[in-house]
Write an enzyme that holds these catalytic residues in place. Sequence first.
Site, PDB file in Angstrom:
ATOM      1  N   ASP A   1       0.396  -1.258   0.427  1.00 25.92           N
ATOM      2  CA  ASP A   1      -0.416  -0.108   0.351  1.00 25.92           C
ATOM      3  C   ASP A   1       1.161   1.570  -0.400  1.00 25.92           C
ATOM      4  OD1 ASP A   1      -2.522  -0.504  -0.148  1.00 25.92           O
ATOM      5  OD2 ASP A   1      -2.486  -1.610   1.748  1.00 25.92           O
ATOM      6  N   GLY A   2       2.230   1.553   0.406  1.00 27.51           N
ATOM      7  CA  GLY A   2       2.986   2.668   0.701  1.00 27.51           C
ATOM      8  C   GLY A   2       3.209   2.708  -0.917  1.00 27.51           C
TER       9      GLY A   2
ATOM     10  N   ASP B   1      -5.396  10.368   4.005  1.00 22.78           N
ATOM     11  CA  ASP B   1      -5.903  10.908   4.696  1.00 22.78           C
ATOM     12  C   ASP B   1      -5.061  12.163   5.266  1.00 22.78           C
ATOM     13  OD1 ASP B   1      -3.529   9.942   7.170  1.00 22.78           O
ATOM     14  OD2 ASP B   1      -5.026   7.922   6.600  1.00 22.78           O
TER      15      ASP B   1
ATOM     16  N   ARG C   1       2.128  13.385  24.090  1.00 28.34           N
ATOM     17  CA  ARG C   1       1.315  14.860  24.085  1.00 28.34           C
ATOM     18  C   ARG C   1       0.127  15.266  23.521  1.00 28.34           C
ATOM     19  NH1 ARG C   1       3.290  20.342  26.264  1.00 28.34           N
ATOM     20  NH2 ARG C   1       1.188  20.439  27.266  1.00 28.34           N
TER      21      ARG C   1
ATOM     22  N   TYR D   1      -5.695   3.742   8.525  1.00 30.55           N
ATOM     23  CA  TYR D   1      -5.660   4.606  10.256  1.00 30.55           C
ATOM     24  C   TYR D   1      -6.579   5.158  10.831  1.00 30.55           C
ATOM     25  CZ  TYR D   1      -3.131   7.422  13.832  1.00 30.55           C
ATOM     26  OH  TYR D   1      -3.338   8.049  15.165  1.00 30.55           O
TER      27      TYR D   1
ATOM     28  N   SER E   1      -8.546   1.431  12.126  1.00 33.98           N
ATOM     29  CA  SER E   1      -7.401   1.676  13.573  1.00 33.98           C
ATOM     30  C   SER E   1      -7.950   2.635  14.600  1.00 33.98           C
ATOM     31  CB  SER E   1      -5.960   1.936  13.354  1.00 33.98           C
ATOM     32  OG  SER E   1      -5.670   0.744  12.301  1.00 33.98           O
TER      33      SER E   1
END
Length: 294
Positions: free
Chosen positions: A85-86, A155, A165, A197, A200
């Site tokens: 996919d990358g 995305d 953080r 993402y 997930s």
Amino acid sequence: MTQTPTPSGSPATPSRTPDVRRVLLVTHGDPAVTGGDLPALADAIAARGVELVLGEDELAKHPGLAHASVDRPDDVDLILVLGGDGTMLRALQRSVDRDVACVGANYGTFGFLTTMRANELPDQLDAVFGGGLEILELPTVAVETPDGRFVAINDVLVTADQLGRMAVLEWAVNGVPLGERGCDGILVSTPVGSTGYNLSAGGPVIEWGVDAAAVTFVAAHSLDARPLILGRGHEVRVVSRTRDVGSRVVVDGHVLAHLSAGAAATIRMAPERARLAILPDRPFLSRYRDKFGR
């Protein structure tokens, strides 16, 4: 033939790839992954009267590949992708707003964007080069930041600039303020990115024929932070409000911009489209079942 919805929702016959005379090769970042198969593949492509074209990056990975040309890499009929996919995302970025589609054979781990397994490619070359592929026009999203405008296939994520953080992010849609959220980030994903993402993070899956984007809060410190589906024409504005820490803007997994305290990123569905070619017997829902129904 099964009809695929157009972005407006009306059914239409998907377009087909043209007969291919020149094909650009894009491969996995590790040349060892594909290198063993390339000599036989190059021979098979040449035997079909198709010119195999390499860009400078591919030439550096695969020097001396037989039958390969480096002439006019932007003037091709199809982009053939050997990777996961990358690698597909890299290739799809090259197809944005160009009249060329990408077709993939999975040499990666998951390969949701690829349409065939690596060992299937030799038997599918006639379909790949002979107009036997369907083309999907994929929506993209664009983000405008103080550092520039960027287009994403998958995305856009706004998150804290310091690892670990929690980000405090103010958000609004179409100028309507919707408050602040403490979270790991706000993610705006395309239908293609909805199975990445976004999935997930608990966001909704969007079928590839739908012209919409998902807004999902990543690890929100709130019980009422729920995903939101927005159609084309809507605008999401995210302002960095984390005390003493700025935010970063991540586009398809790459940090491309930063937001100082009080700075904003504006995200909307973009006019640009990416073009993905698939085998007609492997539509979205069968992929979804095969990849995620385990």
